[in-house]
Structure formats: C-alpha cells, structure tokens
Motif scaffolding. Structure first.
Motif, PDB file in Angstrom:
ATOM      1  N   ILE A  52      -3.101 -12.504  -4.293  1.00 38.72           N
ATOM      2  CA  ILE A  52      -2.078 -11.999  -3.579  1.00 38.72           C
ATOM      3  C   ILE A  52      -1.139 -12.919  -2.927  1.00 38.72           C
ATOM      4  O   ILE A  52      -1.722 -14.005  -3.008  1.00 38.72           O
ATOM      5  CB  ILE A  52      -2.846 -10.915  -2.499  1.00 38.72           C
ATOM      6  N   THR A  53       0.092 -12.682  -2.588  1.00 37.20           N
ATOM      7  CA  THR A  53       0.971 -13.580  -1.914  1.00 37.20           C
ATOM      8  C   THR A  53       0.302 -13.922  -0.426  1.00 37.20           C
ATOM      9  O   THR A  53      -0.398 -12.889  -0.037  1.00 37.20           O
ATOM     10  CB  THR A  53       2.310 -13.101  -1.821  1.00 37.20           C
ATOM     11  N   ALA A  54       0.773 -14.904  -0.119  1.00 34.84           N
ATOM     12  CA  ALA A  54       0.012 -15.158   1.288  1.00 34.84           C
ATOM     13  C   ALA A  54       0.683 -14.502   2.304  1.00 34.84           C
ATOM     14  O   ALA A  54      -0.164 -13.804   3.158  1.00 34.84           O
ATOM     15  CB  ALA A  54       0.650 -16.735   1.801  1.00 34.84           C
ATOM     16  N   VAL A  55       1.916 -13.799   2.349  1.00 36.55           N
ATOM     17  CA  VAL A  55       2.428 -12.978   3.332  1.00 36.55           C
ATOM     18  C   VAL A  55       1.867 -11.473   2.983  1.00 36.55           C
ATOM     19  O   VAL A  55       1.662 -10.730   4.091  1.00 36.55           O
ATOM     20  CB  VAL A  55       4.044 -12.738   3.295  1.00 36.55           C
ATOM     21  N   GLY A  56       1.585 -11.127   1.787  1.00 36.16           N
ATOM     22  CA  GLY A  56       0.753  -9.829   1.601  1.00 36.16           C
ATOM     23  C   GLY A  56      -0.667 -10.179   2.176  1.00 36.16           C
ATOM     24  O   GLY A  56      -0.901  -9.051   2.617  1.00 36.16           O
ATOM     25  N   GLN A  57      -1.010 -11.350   2.052  1.00 30.48           N
ATOM     26  CA  GLN A  57      -2.486 -11.126   2.498  1.00 30.48           C
ATOM     27  C   GLN A  57      -2.653 -11.093   4.144  1.00 30.48           C
ATOM     28  O   GLN A  57      -3.373 -10.466   4.649  1.00 30.48           O
ATOM     29  CB  GLN A  57      -3.293 -12.426   2.106  1.00 30.48           C
ATOM     30  N   LEU A  58      -1.723 -11.912   4.693  1.00 28.01           N
ATOM     31  CA  LEU A  58      -1.687 -11.792   6.028  1.00 28.01           C
ATOM     32  C   LEU A  58      -1.087 -10.446   6.548  1.00 28.01           C
ATOM     33  O   LEU A  58      -1.836  -9.849   7.513  1.00 28.01           O
ATOM     34  CB  LEU A  58      -0.543 -12.813   6.680  1.00 28.01           C
ATOM     35  N   LEU A  59      -0.260  -9.545   5.891  1.00 30.71           N
ATOM     36  CA  LEU A  59       0.000  -8.397   6.253  1.00 30.71           C
ATOM     37  C   LEU A  59      -1.433  -7.382   6.025  1.00 30.71           C
ATOM     38  O   LEU A  59      -1.359  -6.408   7.050  1.00 30.71           O
ATOM     39  CB  LEU A  59       1.281  -7.738   5.244  1.00 30.71           C
ATOM     40  N   GLN A  60      -2.081  -7.593   5.149  1.00 36.76           N
ATOM     41  CA  GLN A  60      -3.341  -6.710   4.958  1.00 36.76           C
ATOM     42  C   GLN A  60      -4.223  -6.938   6.089  1.00 36.76           C
ATOM     43  O   GLN A  60      -4.818  -6.076   6.628  1.00 36.76           O
ATOM     44  CB  GLN A  60      -4.005  -7.234   3.657  1.00 36.76           C
ATOM     45  N   LEU A  61      -4.527  -8.316   6.265  1.00 41.02           N
ATOM     46  CA  LEU A  61      -5.536  -8.507   7.552  1.00 41.02           C
ATOM     47  C   LEU A  61      -4.996  -7.997   8.779  1.00 41.02           C
ATOM     48  O   LEU A  61      -5.843  -7.600   9.489  1.00 41.02           O
ATOM     49  CB  LEU A  61      -5.390 -10.295   7.524  1.00 41.02           C
ATOM     50  N   VAL A  81       9.072  -9.355   0.557  1.00 37.84           N
ATOM     51  CA  VAL A  81       8.788  -8.197   1.468  1.00 37.84           C
ATOM     52  C   VAL A  81       8.403  -6.961   0.693  1.00 37.84           C
ATOM     53  O   VAL A  81       7.366  -6.391   1.191  1.00 37.84           O
ATOM     54  CB  VAL A  81       9.916  -8.216   2.343  1.00 37.84           C
ATOM     55  N   ALA A  82       9.002  -6.749  -0.477  1.00 35.49           N
ATOM     56  CA  ALA A  82       8.581  -5.523  -1.180  1.00 35.49           C
ATOM     57  C   ALA A  82       7.288  -5.598  -1.670  1.00 35.49           C
ATOM     58  O   ALA A  82       6.686  -4.669  -1.719  1.00 35.49           O
ATOM     59  CB  ALA A  82       9.781  -5.449  -2.133  1.00 35.49           C
ATOM     60  N   GLU A  83       6.969  -6.759  -2.352  1.00 38.47           N
ATOM     61  CA  GLU A  83       5.551  -6.998  -2.947  1.00 38.47           C
ATOM     62  C   GLU A  83       4.566  -6.697  -1.826  1.00 38.47           C
ATOM     63  O   GLU A  83       3.490  -6.159  -2.224  1.00 38.47           O
ATOM     64  CB  GLU A  83       5.545  -8.415  -3.591  1.00 38.47           C
ATOM     65  N   ALA A  84       4.792  -7.384  -0.628  1.00 42.71           N
ATOM     66  CA  ALA A  84       3.730  -7.302   0.279  1.00 42.71           C
ATOM     67  C   ALA A  84       3.601  -5.816   0.897  1.00 42.71           C
ATOM     68  O   ALA A  84       2.385  -5.376   1.104  1.00 42.71           O
ATOM     69  CB  ALA A  84       4.278  -8.240   1.587  1.00 42.71           C
ATOM     70  N   ILE A  85       4.801  -5.023   0.969  1.00 45.04           N
ATOM     71  CA  ILE A  85       4.584  -3.835   1.225  1.00 45.04           C
ATOM     72  C   ILE A  85       3.843  -2.799   0.339  1.00 45.04           C
ATOM     73  O   ILE A  85       2.931  -2.182   0.556  1.00 45.04           O
ATOM     74  CB  ILE A  85       5.980  -3.107   1.569  1.00 45.04           C
ATOM     75  N   ILE A  86       4.126  -2.870  -1.011  1.00 50.94           N
ATOM     76  CA  ILE A  86       3.595  -2.277  -2.072  1.00 50.94           C
ATOM     77  C   ILE A  86       2.098  -2.457  -2.253  1.00 50.94           C
ATOM     78  O   ILE A  86       1.173  -1.690  -2.481  1.00 50.94           O
ATOM     79  CB  ILE A  86       4.273  -2.729  -3.300  1.00 50.94           C
ATOM     80  N   ARG A  87       1.631  -3.628  -1.638  1.00 53.91           N
ATOM     81  CA  ARG A  87       0.231  -4.045  -2.014  1.00 53.91           C
ATOM     82  C   ARG A  87      -0.432  -4.119  -0.573  1.00 53.91           C
ATOM     83  O   ARG A  87      -1.699  -4.427  -0.594  1.00 53.91           O
ATOM     84  CB  ARG A  87       0.242  -5.634  -2.689  1.00 53.91           C
ATOM     85  N   HIS A  88       0.174  -3.430   0.703  1.00 53.20           N
ATOM     86  CA  HIS A  88      -0.761  -3.867   1.789  1.00 53.20           C
ATOM     87  C   HIS A  88      -1.739  -3.158   1.967  1.00 53.20           C
ATOM     88  O   HIS A  88      -2.635  -3.166   2.865  1.00 53.20           O
ATOM     89  CB  HIS A  88       0.215  -3.788   3.075  1.00 53.20           C
ATOM     90  N   GLN A  89      -2.035  -2.067   1.401  1.00 49.67           N
ATOM     91  CA  GLN A  89      -3.386  -1.390   1.014  1.00 49.67           C
ATOM     92  C   GLN A  89      -4.133  -1.460  -0.072  1.00 49.67           C
ATOM     93  O   GLN A  89      -5.107  -0.616  -0.490  1.00 49.67           O
ATOM     94  CB  GLN A  89      -3.121   0.194   1.388  1.00 49.67           C
ATOM     95  N   ASP A  90      -3.743  -2.605  -1.007  1.00 51.34           N
ATOM     96  CA  ASP A  90      -4.372  -2.782  -2.248  1.00 51.34           C
ATOM     97  C   ASP A  90      -5.531  -4.060  -1.908  1.00 51.34           C
ATOM     98  O   ASP A  90      -5.518  -5.065  -2.179  1.00 51.34           O
ATOM     99  CB  ASP A  90      -3.543  -3.761  -3.006  1.00 51.34           C
ATOM    100  N   LEU A  91      -6.537  -3.444  -1.076  1.00 48.18           N
ATOM    101  CA  LEU A  91      -7.662  -4.343  -0.688  1.00 48.18           C
ATOM    102  C   LEU A  91      -8.751  -4.452  -1.907  1.00 48.18           C
ATOM    103  O   LEU A  91      -9.191  -3.423  -2.362  1.00 48.18           O
ATOM    104  CB  LEU A  91      -8.707  -3.607   0.468  1.00 48.18           C
ATOM    105  N   CYS A  92      -8.926  -5.789  -2.466  1.00 48.92           N
ATOM    106  CA  CYS A  92      -9.956  -5.799  -3.576  1.00 48.92           C
ATOM    107  C   CYS A  92     -10.552  -7.093  -3.566  1.00 48.92           C
ATOM    108  O   CYS A  92     -10.175  -7.873  -2.434  1.00 48.92           O
ATOM    109  CB  CYS A  92      -9.208  -5.704  -4.714  1.00 48.92           C
ATOM    110  N   GLU A  93     -11.383  -7.164  -4.365  1.00 50.42           N
ATOM    111  CA  GLU A  93     -12.129  -8.650  -4.136  1.00 50.42           C
ATOM    112  C   GLU A  93     -12.117  -9.548  -5.265  1.00 50.42           C
ATOM    113  O   GLU A  93     -12.538 -10.752  -5.353  1.00 50.42           O
ATOM    114  CB  GLU A  93     -13.592  -8.080  -4.025  1.00 50.42           C
ATOM    115  N   VAL A  94     -11.154  -9.328  -6.026  1.00 47.71           N
ATOM    116  CA  VAL A  94     -10.661 -10.093  -7.218  1.00 47.71           C
ATOM    117  C   VAL A  94      -9.225 -10.276  -7.420  1.00 47.71           C
ATOM    118  O   VAL A  94      -8.582  -9.572  -6.800  1.00 47.71           O
ATOM    119  CB  VAL A  94     -11.222  -9.617  -8.589  1.00 47.71           C
TER     120      VAL A  94
END
Length: 249
Positions: free
Chosen positions: A167-176, A151-164
């Motif tokens: 990311i974790t699966a739960v982090g990517q879904l949170l971003q989307l 959960v912490a990893e996903a929150i820290i990276r939820h605005q880390d939008l990049c093309e390379v």
C-alpha cells in the motif's frame, strides 16, 4: 525537480500494519515510550489548497465526522513523527491532511444516496475531482495531478485492511490512524496525553455510536458495500467496543 513518489506518499510499504511495525528497526525502542505530542506540534497546513479543502470539509461533513477527520490527522502525524521513523516516509503534511479531511466525505447522507459505489470509492473519486478543480478558489488552491491521485488512492483503500501485498505510505498511515481512532487498535502508538489533547480540541461527540450507525446505514443501502469485508456485525461491534476512547465519548 521534486520526486512525486516521495513528496506525495506513493512509496510502497507493507499492507500489513503488523508486518510494517515489527519490521522497523527502531520499533522496539520507539514502541516502549511514545512521547506526548500536543496538536501545537502538528498544525494544520496553511496552504491555499489545504485551507480550501478544510473549508469544504467543514461545510459538508457533520461535526462528529469532521472532528474524527482532524483527530486522524493529528494522531497520524504523531505516529509518523515519533514512532515509525521511516526515512522514506517523506510525504508532505499537506498531502496527509488532504487525505484525512476528505477520507469520510463519501459518508454524508447526500453522498451515500448519490451513488451505488461503496463510500470509500465514491469519496476517492470525489476527492480526485475536488482537489484538481479549484472551483473559483485562490491561486495555488488546485492540487497537482500526482498529489490528487495519492489522496484518492489513500481514501479508496483506507478500509482495505489486509495482511498481504503493498500500500502507499500515506495510505498506510491513514489506515493506522483511522483504525486507532475508530477501534482503539495499536493503542501503544500514541501517548495518552496526546489522545487527551486531541480529544479536547476535536471532541468525539459519541463518535463510536455515530460511526457504527453509518456502517449499518451504508450496509443497509448497499449490501455489497466494501465495509462488509471487515465483518457486517463484527466491525461495528468493534467500533462500539472501543474501550481506549470510551472516556472521551
């Protein structure tokens, strides 16, 4: 023994949402006809942990932010259930819910002024502590270390939008789901009736203006904030230009 990598959403997936979506074999078919999914099909988890964190979020978040967090939860599960069709996206609804309901905890006035850290980072660290400390809650209301870290990893990276990278699966879904609710990007991922139902239960209350103001507030307090990586003026302008959600503002 359960596999914490799959159970808690640590499966590595492409960081690029475009690459992720187009590389999914079933995507062309699923892309064409997203089914309507009412919130009754994506209920909030009833576990002691989820209920404790939900009450914490209700108490500490302003209503527009709390409603946004719940919209992200329901949109994300709609995407996960019927659009991405990844066999290895087996993480629990509880783990995703915890990430959703806490992902903007760092944006409260108290938390923005409590640290020099960017709100996502401080929010991730706060979530890590909060999830592992039941703070007098009922039995079973503390998260396993691996779940709290996911959960912490996903929150820290939820605005880390990049093309390379990955990311974790739960982090990517949170971003989307967050970028969908905030800017209207990936509009084809969710049926219009799903949007209508979610917004009826969790009204936006002028969320676009509210979130854009939060971006400007943090950037004013912390000119180094991570949100500036999305464009100091371009990102809030994109939020304010969310035509997909405009009818529900």
């Amino acid at each position: 023994m359960t596999n914490p990598i799959k159970e808690y959403g640590f499966t590595a997936v492409p960081a690029s949402a475009t690459a992720l979506l187009t590389s999914t074999p079933a995507y062309p078919r699923l892309h064409a006809n997203p089914p309507p999914i009412p919130i009754s099909e994506t209920p909030i988890p009833t576990t002691a942990l989820a209920q404790r964190i939900n009450e914490y979020a209700k108490t500490h978040l302003a209503e527009p932010t709390y409603n946004h967090s719940l919209r992200v939860y329901h949109y994300g599960l709609a995407i996960k259930k019927h659009r991405l069709a990844f066999e290895d996206w087996a993480f629990s609804d509880e783990t995703y819910f915890l990430a959703c309901v806490l992902h903007d905890i760092g944006t409260t006035d108290t938390n923005l002024h409590a640290t020099h850290l960017s709100f996502e980072f401080f929010g991730g660290f706060l979530a890590l502590r909060l999830l592992q400390d039941s703070e007098g809650g009922t039995s079973g209301s503390a998260a396993p270390r691996e779940q709290a870290e996911s959960v912490a990893e996903a929150i820290i990276r939820h605005q880390d939008l990049c093309e390379v990278g990955k990311i974790t699966a739960v982090g990517q879904l949170l971003q989307l789901a967050t970028i969908f609710d905030n800017t209207g990007s990936y509009a084809d991922l969710v049926h219009p009736d799903t949007i209508k139902d979610v917004c009826a239960h969790f009204p936006r209350h002028h969320w676009s203006g509210c979130f854009a103001a939060t971006i400007h507030r943090e950037n004013g307090l912390k000119p180094w904030a991570h949100t500036t990586a999305l464009g100091e003026e371009a990102f809030p302008a994109k939020v304010l230009g969310n035509t997909l959600m405009e009818p529900y503002e």
